[in-house]
Design a protein around this motif. Sequence first.
Motif, PDB file in Angstrom:
ATOM      1  N   THR A   1       0.838  -1.199   0.000  1.00  0.00           N
ATOM      2  CA  THR A   1       0.000   0.000   0.000  1.00  0.00           C
ATOM      3  C   THR A   1       0.872   1.247   0.000  1.00  0.00           C
ATOM      4  OG1 THR A   1      -1.750  -1.113   1.266  1.00  0.00           O
ATOM      5  CG2 THR A   1      -1.785   1.294   1.234  1.00  0.00           C
ATOM      6  N   ILE A   2       0.568   2.172  -0.890  1.00  0.00           N
ATOM      7  CA  ILE A   2       1.260   3.463  -0.909  1.00  0.00           C
ATOM      8  C   ILE A   2       0.218   4.575  -0.830  1.00  0.00           C
ATOM      9  CG2 ILE A   2       3.210   2.551  -2.242  1.00  0.00           C
ATOM     10  CD1 ILE A   2       2.063   4.034  -4.696  1.00  0.00           C
ATOM     11  N   VAL A   3       0.678   5.764  -0.437  1.00  0.00           N
ATOM     12  CA  VAL A   3      -0.201   6.926  -0.331  1.00  0.00           C
ATOM     13  C   VAL A   3       0.388   8.052  -1.165  1.00  0.00           C
ATOM     14  CG1 VAL A   3      -1.218   8.641   1.215  1.00  0.00           C
ATOM     15  CG2 VAL A   3      -0.940   6.279   1.998  1.00  0.00           C
ATOM     16  N   THR A   4      -0.411   8.635  -2.033  1.00  0.00           N
ATOM     17  CA  THR A   4       0.016   9.811  -2.794  1.00  0.00           C
ATOM     18  C   THR A   4      -0.759  11.030  -2.288  1.00  0.00           C
ATOM     19  OG1 THR A   4      -1.631   9.585  -4.571  1.00  0.00           O
ATOM     20  CG2 THR A   4       0.440   8.372  -4.822  1.00  0.00           C
ATOM     21  N   VAL A   5      -0.053  12.168  -2.205  1.00  0.00           N
ATOM     22  CA  VAL A   5      -0.674  13.407  -1.729  1.00  0.00           C
ATOM     23  C   VAL A   5      -0.292  14.514  -2.710  1.00  0.00           C
ATOM     24  CG1 VAL A   5      -0.948  14.992   0.198  1.00  0.00           C
ATOM     25  CG2 VAL A   5      -0.351  12.602   0.647  1.00  0.00           C
ATOM     26  N   SER A   6      -1.280  15.110  -3.355  1.00  0.00           N
ATOM     27  CA  SER A   6      -0.985  16.095  -4.397  1.00  0.00           C
ATOM     28  C   SER A   6      -1.726  17.395  -4.165  1.00  0.00           C
ATOM     29  CB  SER A   6      -1.363  15.539  -5.775  1.00  0.00           C
ATOM     30  OG  SER A   6      -2.765  15.319  -5.852  1.00  0.00           O
ATOM     31  N   ARG A   7      -1.183  18.445  -4.767  1.00  0.00           N
ATOM     32  CA  ARG A   7      -1.837  19.750  -4.766  1.00  0.00           C
ATOM     33  C   ARG A   7      -1.820  20.288  -6.190  1.00  0.00           C
ATOM     34  NH1 ARG A   7      -5.506  23.311  -2.540  1.00  0.00           N
ATOM     35  NH2 ARG A   7      -4.918  25.445  -3.036  1.00  0.00           N
TER      36      ARG A   7
ATOM     37  N   GLY B   1      -0.117  -4.403  -8.710  1.00  0.00           N
ATOM     38  CA  GLY B   1      -0.984  -4.937  -7.666  1.00  0.00           C
ATOM     39  C   GLY B   1      -0.862  -4.238  -6.335  1.00  0.00           C
ATOM     40  N   VAL B   2      -0.280  -3.032  -6.334  1.00  0.00           N
ATOM     41  CA  VAL B   2      -0.108  -2.259  -5.102  1.00  0.00           C
ATOM     42  C   VAL B   2      -1.352  -1.403  -4.874  1.00  0.00           C
ATOM     43  CG1 VAL B   2       1.292  -0.511  -3.937  1.00  0.00           C
ATOM     44  CG2 VAL B   2       2.387  -2.201  -5.447  1.00  0.00           C
ATOM     45  N   ASN B   3      -1.853  -1.414  -3.642  1.00  0.00           N
ATOM     46  CA  ASN B   3      -2.994  -0.558  -3.296  1.00  0.00           C
ATOM     47  C   ASN B   3      -2.537   0.895  -3.229  1.00  0.00           C
ATOM     48  OD1 ASN B   3      -4.844  -2.762  -2.884  1.00  0.00           O
ATOM     49  ND2 ASN B   3      -3.776  -3.159  -0.952  1.00  0.00           N
ATOM     50  N   VAL B   4      -3.371   1.808  -3.705  1.00  0.00           N
ATOM     51  CA  VAL B   4      -3.020   3.228  -3.721  1.00  0.00           C
ATOM     52  C   VAL B   4      -4.136   4.036  -3.067  1.00  0.00           C
ATOM     53  CG1 VAL B   4      -2.470   5.235  -5.137  1.00  0.00           C
ATOM     54  CG2 VAL B   4      -1.713   2.957  -5.864  1.00  0.00           C
ATOM     55  N   LEU B   5      -3.785   4.781  -2.024  1.00  0.00           N
ATOM     56  CA  LEU B   5      -4.680   5.791  -1.467  1.00  0.00           C
ATOM     57  C   LEU B   5      -4.204   7.131  -1.992  1.00  0.00           C
ATOM     58  CD1 LEU B   5      -6.817   7.010   0.372  1.00  0.00           C
ATOM     59  CD2 LEU B   5      -5.210   6.821   2.281  1.00  0.00           C
ATOM     60  N   ALA B   6      -5.024   7.809  -2.757  1.00  0.00           N
ATOM     61  CA  ALA B   6      -4.641   9.065  -3.396  1.00  0.00           C
ATOM     62  C   ALA B   6      -5.408  10.221  -2.763  1.00  0.00           C
ATOM     63  CB  ALA B   6      -4.932   8.998  -4.895  1.00  0.00           C
ATOM     64  N   LEU B   7      -4.674  11.137  -2.121  1.00  0.00           N
ATOM     65  CA  LEU B   7      -5.256  12.343  -1.545  1.00  0.00           C
ATOM     66  C   LEU B   7      -4.943  13.486  -2.501  1.00  0.00           C
ATOM     67  CD1 LEU B   7      -4.019  11.902   2.142  1.00  0.00           C
ATOM     68  CD2 LEU B   7      -6.066  10.940   1.077  1.00  0.00           C
ATOM     69  N   ALA B   8      -5.971  14.150  -3.005  1.00  0.00           N
ATOM     70  CA  ALA B   8      -5.772  15.190  -4.014  1.00  0.00           C
ATOM     71  C   ALA B   8      -6.445  16.478  -3.576  1.00  0.00           C
ATOM     72  CB  ALA B   8      -6.334  14.733  -5.359  1.00  0.00           C
ATOM     73  N   SER B   9      -5.708  17.582  -3.665  1.00  0.00           N
ATOM     74  CA  SER B   9      -6.204  18.882  -3.233  1.00  0.00           C
ATOM     75  C   SER B   9      -6.143  19.876  -4.397  1.00  0.00           C
ATOM     76  CB  SER B   9      -5.355  19.382  -2.059  1.00  0.00           C
ATOM     77  OG  SER B   9      -5.650  20.731  -1.748  1.00  0.00           O
TER      78      SER B   9
ATOM     79  N   ALA C   1      -5.613   4.375   9.992  1.00  0.00           N
ATOM     80  CA  ALA C   1      -5.624   3.504  11.174  1.00  0.00           C
ATOM     81  C   ALA C   1      -5.789   2.046  10.755  1.00  0.00           C
ATOM     82  CB  ALA C   1      -6.746   3.927  12.114  1.00  0.00           C
ATOM     83  N   GLY C   2      -4.942   1.178  11.290  1.00  0.00           N
ATOM     84  CA  GLY C   2      -5.035  -0.246  11.006  1.00  0.00           C
ATOM     85  C   GLY C   2      -4.444  -0.671   9.683  1.00  0.00           C
ATOM     86  N   ARG C   3      -3.887   0.278   8.913  1.00  0.00           N
ATOM     87  CA  ARG C   3      -3.284  -0.083   7.623  1.00  0.00           C
ATOM     88  C   ARG C   3      -1.764  -0.047   7.713  1.00  0.00           C
ATOM     89  NH1 ARG C   3      -6.480   2.815   2.694  1.00  0.00           N
ATOM     90  NH2 ARG C   3      -8.453   3.284   3.734  1.00  0.00           N
ATOM     91  N   GLN C   4      -1.140  -0.872   6.939  1.00  0.00           N
ATOM     92  CA  GLN C   4       0.309  -0.814   6.808  1.00  0.00           C
ATOM     93  C   GLN C   4       0.641  -0.055   5.521  1.00  0.00           C
ATOM     94  OE1 GLN C   4       2.502  -4.491   7.017  1.00  0.00           O
ATOM     95  NE2 GLN C   4       4.234  -3.626   5.896  1.00  0.00           N
ATOM     96  N   VAL C   5       1.215   1.112   5.677  1.00  0.00           N
ATOM     97  CA  VAL C   5       1.589   1.930   4.526  1.00  0.00           C
ATOM     98  C   VAL C   5       3.092   1.798   4.312  1.00  0.00           C
ATOM     99  CG1 VAL C   5       1.727   4.269   3.610  1.00  0.00           C
ATOM    100  CG2 VAL C   5      -0.303   3.541   4.882  1.00  0.00           C
ATOM    101  N   ASP C   6       3.495   1.546   3.082  1.00  0.00           N
ATOM    102  CA  ASP C   6       4.907   1.311   2.792  1.00  0.00           C
ATOM    103  C   ASP C   6       5.647   2.569   2.355  1.00  0.00           C
ATOM    104  OD1 ASP C   6       5.000  -1.732   2.988  1.00  0.00           O
ATOM    105  OD2 ASP C   6       3.332  -1.407   1.603  1.00  0.00           O
TER     106      ASP C   6
END
Length: 265
Positions: free
Chosen positions: A107-113, A131-139, A183-188
């Motif tokens: 799992t990875i997290v992207t944060v953009s503006r 096959g990697v999970n992606v949480l994308a936060l976009a502003s 919470a409860g996630r493993q972010v790489d």
Amino acid sequence: MVEVQCEVMNNREVAGGVWNMALRSPDLAGTARPGQFCMLRVNRRLDPVLRRPFTFHRILPDREYIEILYKVVGRGTDLMTGLEPGAFVDVLGPLGNGYAIPEDARTIVTVSRGIGIAGLVALAEEARRRGVNVLALASFSNKDAVTGTELLDYFGCETALHTDDGVHGGTALVTDGLGARLAGRQVDQFYTCGSRRLAMAVYQWSAGHGIPAQVSLEQHMACGMGACMGCVVEAFTSGKRDAKAYRRVCKEGPVFWAWEVCGVA
């Protein structure tokens, strides 16, 4: 790195003042990596003199083309909006380093503006292919500036959208509630682009939780190959952050570890 003549396949406005250009180039599509960039000559004349740098928005080797996402901010990008399908542009690339996805990442997290989402879309597409999970936060500044999120949804990313006008995400910042969301996630790994303030927030949060973060810097460039020294920034040289040196964004970057470039006075 190659210099190639790329055929414009498509060039259209996708949000307020933001355009998407598709360029046919088997060479670039076959070698570019997310986070790298290219230098595009707007026309064959000497006005404007300098090429313009653009990160790769999509890299499609099987279809032999790449896409760039650009915001109209001056004469060069304004001229680009007039390029029609069938035109050819001179492009240097791929240049710089790129984002690194750990081999065992889940799992990875992207944060953009704003327009910073451009390169993170390419990263998310590559991550999903693996096959990697992606949480994308976009502003974005407002709802009319939103772009790229439809692709993130198409790739199967989990997307959280924020606009300053409150239409998306209410009054909270895109990084607010990050702890509860993860919470409860493993972010790489974290990845961010588009705002120094946002990068600092990501660095502070990720460092506090022992998660590596990569930052792509946006900087004015003249040559894009490390010769002119026009894109130099100061950076820490070790994880202790007790010594600094100058780094060329085009050559040693544009992607850095967050501890290298965040909070450098």
